[in-house]
Each structure stands twice: as C-alpha cells, then as structure tokens.
Write an enzyme that holds these catalytic residues in place. Structure first.
Site, PDB file in Angstrom:
ATOM      1  CE  LYS A  77      17.828   1.227  60.274  1.00 55.77           C
ATOM      2  NZ  LYS A  77      17.449   0.015  61.020  1.00 55.77           N
ATOM      3  N   GLY A 178      22.906   1.252  77.453  1.00 58.58           N
ATOM      4  CA  GLY A 178      21.719   1.679  76.730  1.00 58.58           C
ATOM      5  C   GLY A 178      20.520   0.868  77.165  1.00 58.58           C
ATOM      6  CB  VAL A 179      18.415   0.592  79.932  1.00 58.69           C
ATOM      7  CG1 VAL A 179      19.357  -0.503  80.353  1.00 58.69           C
ATOM      8  CG2 VAL A 179      18.752   1.899  80.645  1.00 58.69           C
ATOM      9  N   GLY A 180      17.207   1.777  76.576  1.00 62.50           N
ATOM     10  CA  GLY A 180      16.036   2.330  75.914  1.00 62.50           C
ATOM     11  C   GLY A 180      15.119   1.201  75.486  1.00 62.50           C
ATOM     12  CE  LYS A 181      11.803   3.083  70.001  1.00 60.62           C
ATOM     13  NZ  LYS A 181      11.662   3.165  68.519  1.00 60.62           N
ATOM     14  CB  VAL A 182      16.827  -3.131  72.371  1.00 60.05           C
ATOM     15  CG1 VAL A 182      17.401  -4.553  72.435  1.00 60.05           C
ATOM     16  CG2 VAL A 182      16.117  -2.919  71.043  1.00 60.05           C
ATOM     17  N   GLY A 183      17.413  -2.412  75.327  1.00 63.65           N
ATOM     18  CA  GLY A 183      18.115  -2.711  76.568  1.00 63.65           C
ATOM     19  C   GLY A 183      17.181  -2.851  77.752  1.00 63.65           C
TER      20      GLY A 183
END
Length: 361
Positions: A77, A178-183
């Site tokens: 990472k 969390g409703v960014g990229k994944v959500g």
C-alpha cells in the site's frame, strides 16, 4: 502506533520530493505470492505516524485480500500525505510514480481513497507498475464498480447464512455509510435485489448522486444512520467504522461493506460475535477492485484488461465468503479469524513454491 519493526513487513519506503512537496510512504507486507499489489491513498493525515500506521495496516490487509481472492500477488500500500483537493499536482503525482518505479516491480499501485484514474495515468508515465489506468490507456478504469459488485456478492452469501437464501435481502433495510466510489455503485445493486436503503455521506455531491433513487432515504450522518432499525450495516467510507460503542448499539444482523480495516481493534470481532452479528471480513468481500487491477496487470501479455473475465472472478467472492462464514461456524471462531487463517494458509502453502527454482526465463 507500536513498533513498525515488529509488524512483519518486508519493506517500508519513505518518499520525499521537495520540489513538488511530495511526502509518501510505501509499505510492502509480503511478496511470497508475487509482487505486492495495492492502491495509493491520498489523505490529509493528522500526523506522520498516523500515515505510516495506515500504510502498515492497509498493506497487511491487502496481502490477506489478495490471498483470499486467489491472486498471485502479495500485499502492499502507498499513502500520500496531504489534502488531495489542495496539494494534488502533476509534478507531485509523477514524483510518486518515480518512487514506485524505484522498487522495480516489488510494488504495483492502483487507485484508493483520494486518488483517481487520471492519477494512475500520470503515475504510469513514470513507471510500468501502475494499474487502474483509464480505458484509453488500456486499463480497467474505475475499479470501485467491481469492488461494489464483490461486496454485494459477499452480502448475498451472508444473507444465505443468516436468513436462508441469497434472495432474502428483499425487503431488508441496508444502511450504507459512505456513497463515494464504492457505496454509490453498491446502492443500485441493493435496490435491484429488493432491499431498502438508508444512506449518508459528508459530501453533498455524493449524497446527491443517490438521493433521487426510488427506495433510498438520506440521513444527516452515520450516527443518525445507526439509529435506524437496520438489517444490514454497510460501512463504505474510511476504516475503524466498527468501534465498541457502535457494536453495542447496532441493530443490524449483518455487517458487510466496502471500507478497509473496519474493525477499530481486533477485539471488535469478538464483540460482534458475542452479539450474534454476522460480520463479513472486509478483506474478503471488498476484493473486487483488486481483482480488476490484477486482471489489468496480467493482461499486459494477453490482450489487455477483460471486464467480463474480471467480473466472473469477482462473482466468486460469494463462494469465498460462504466458505469463510461456514468455517467460522463449524470451528467456533470469528469470521475475521477464519478468513485470516485461510489467507495465511494460502500464503504459506502456495507462497512456499517460490523456494523451488523453476528455470531461467
């Protein structure tokens, strides 16, 4: 933070480029299965120690994730220190790419929180060891879509274990924090399965992207979301979402989300188990994204990224999750313990083959 020397990593690299302002850490946890693969996080950390610890924690989780997903990759990472909104620049990103190149393939990078496909294209101008690049550059593009698909497969497996069938998500209330990229990509999958969704995110644009969907209700913050009578809690933002306080007040019967390192401390897994909350280990269910970029990486020599092939492999997260949850039940351990044992077993058994010389290339 604890002693970094005692956390088991093969290599930790501190990166500094004064001209661009770059400060970064690259952590390589384990390479027995192959070159370390993991995204680069770009974040305004509260301290340098916090950034280092995040790199150490995330690289270890990536090793487990890659092993569970059946990939020929170890875990690594990268983290870049700073607010990506204010300090991101082409020189800084490309300087980071030169540090990735300096590891000569021991670490292959991709997107993570705070980095985007355009960043990977810039990194790719400095190193061949960049994935998650744009389709125009032969890459997989946004891997968050496949991450969400994998989380959904894990949740279907959990529904089978808890409620008797993968289709039992219909009518259930799922809280997505969390409703960014994944959500954001997970929400439509839940709706198509007949679930109801309550969502939250501190970013107005992220909330706006899902607020108009039928079956979605938006609440102010995660605290308000957790007060809802949830059947499923899906943490899809940053790590450490599951604290002792959260678990004690949790109504959900299943926890399954896209965030990395969801357990604030290892003991949280025991608390979830004691409360009969079925926890789907994050490094088991959120592997869809790394499956996508691993396919892109392998595709260099076989015609490029194949979306159908990657989706087929991500669909197997259902089987992997079901096997982990079944083993946990049969052996009386927590799901995170069962998942870690499975990953460690593969790293030891398959990784041990590297001791055998297979001939010159």
């Amino acid at each position: 933070m604890g002693d970094p020397w005692e956390q088991g990593h093969e290599q930790v690299v501190f990166c500094r480029d004064r001209a661009s302002g770059l400060m970064a850490v690259i952590a390589v946890y384990d390479t027995r299965l192959g070159p370390a693969l993991g995204g680069t996080r770009f974040r305004a950390y509260p301290s340098k120690d916090a950034a280092l610890q995040d790199a150490l924690n995330l690289s270890r989780a990536m090793a487990y994730k890659n092993a569970l997903a059946g990939l020929d990759h170890g875990g690594g990472k990268g983290v870049i220190l700073g607010d990506p909104v204010t300090v991101r620049s082409e020189p800084l990103i490309r300087a980071y790419g030169r540090f990735v190149e300096s590891l000569h393939g021991r670490y292959v990078t991709a997107c993570d929180v705070g980095t985007v496909v355009a960043d990977m294209d810039l990194i790719g101008r400095e190193t061949r060891y960049a994935t998650g690049r744009s389709p125009a550059e032969g890459g997989a593009g946004d891997s968050g879509v496949l991450t969400a698909f994998g989380v959904f497969q894990g949740l279907r497996a959990a529904a089978q274990v808890r409620w008797g069938a993968p289709e039992a998500l219909a009518g259930r209330l799922v809280g997505v924090s969390g409703v960014g990229k994944v959500g954001r990509a997970l929400v439509p999958l839940l709706l198509d399965a007949g679930a109801r969704v309550v969502a939250t995110d501190p970013a107005p644009a992220a909330v706006g992207a899902v607020a108009g969907l039928a079956g979605v209700r938006v609440v102010e913050d995660t605290a308000a979301l957790l007060r809802e009578p949830l059947d499923v809690y899906a943490p899809c933002a940053l790590g450490a979402a599951l604290t002792a306080e959260v678990v004690e007040g949790l109504s959900a019967q299943i926890v399954c989300g896209g965030a990395n390192n969801q357990l604030a401390t290892p003991e949280i897994g025991d608390l979830l188990h004691a409360r009969d909350v079925l926890y789907c280990p994050d490094f088991c269910v959120n592997a869809g994204g790394v499956i996508a970029v691993a396919d892109e990486w392998a595709g260099r020599d076989r015609g490029g990224y194949d979306a159908e092939r990657a989706r087929g492999r991500a669909a197997r997260i259902f089987d992997t999750t079901l096997a982990v949850l079944t083993e946990a039940t049969e052996t009386g351990v927590t799901p995170d313990t069962a998942a870690a044992r499975t990953a460690e077993r593969r790293m030891a058994e398959v990784g041990g083959l590297t001791r055998i010389f297979t001939g010159l290339p």
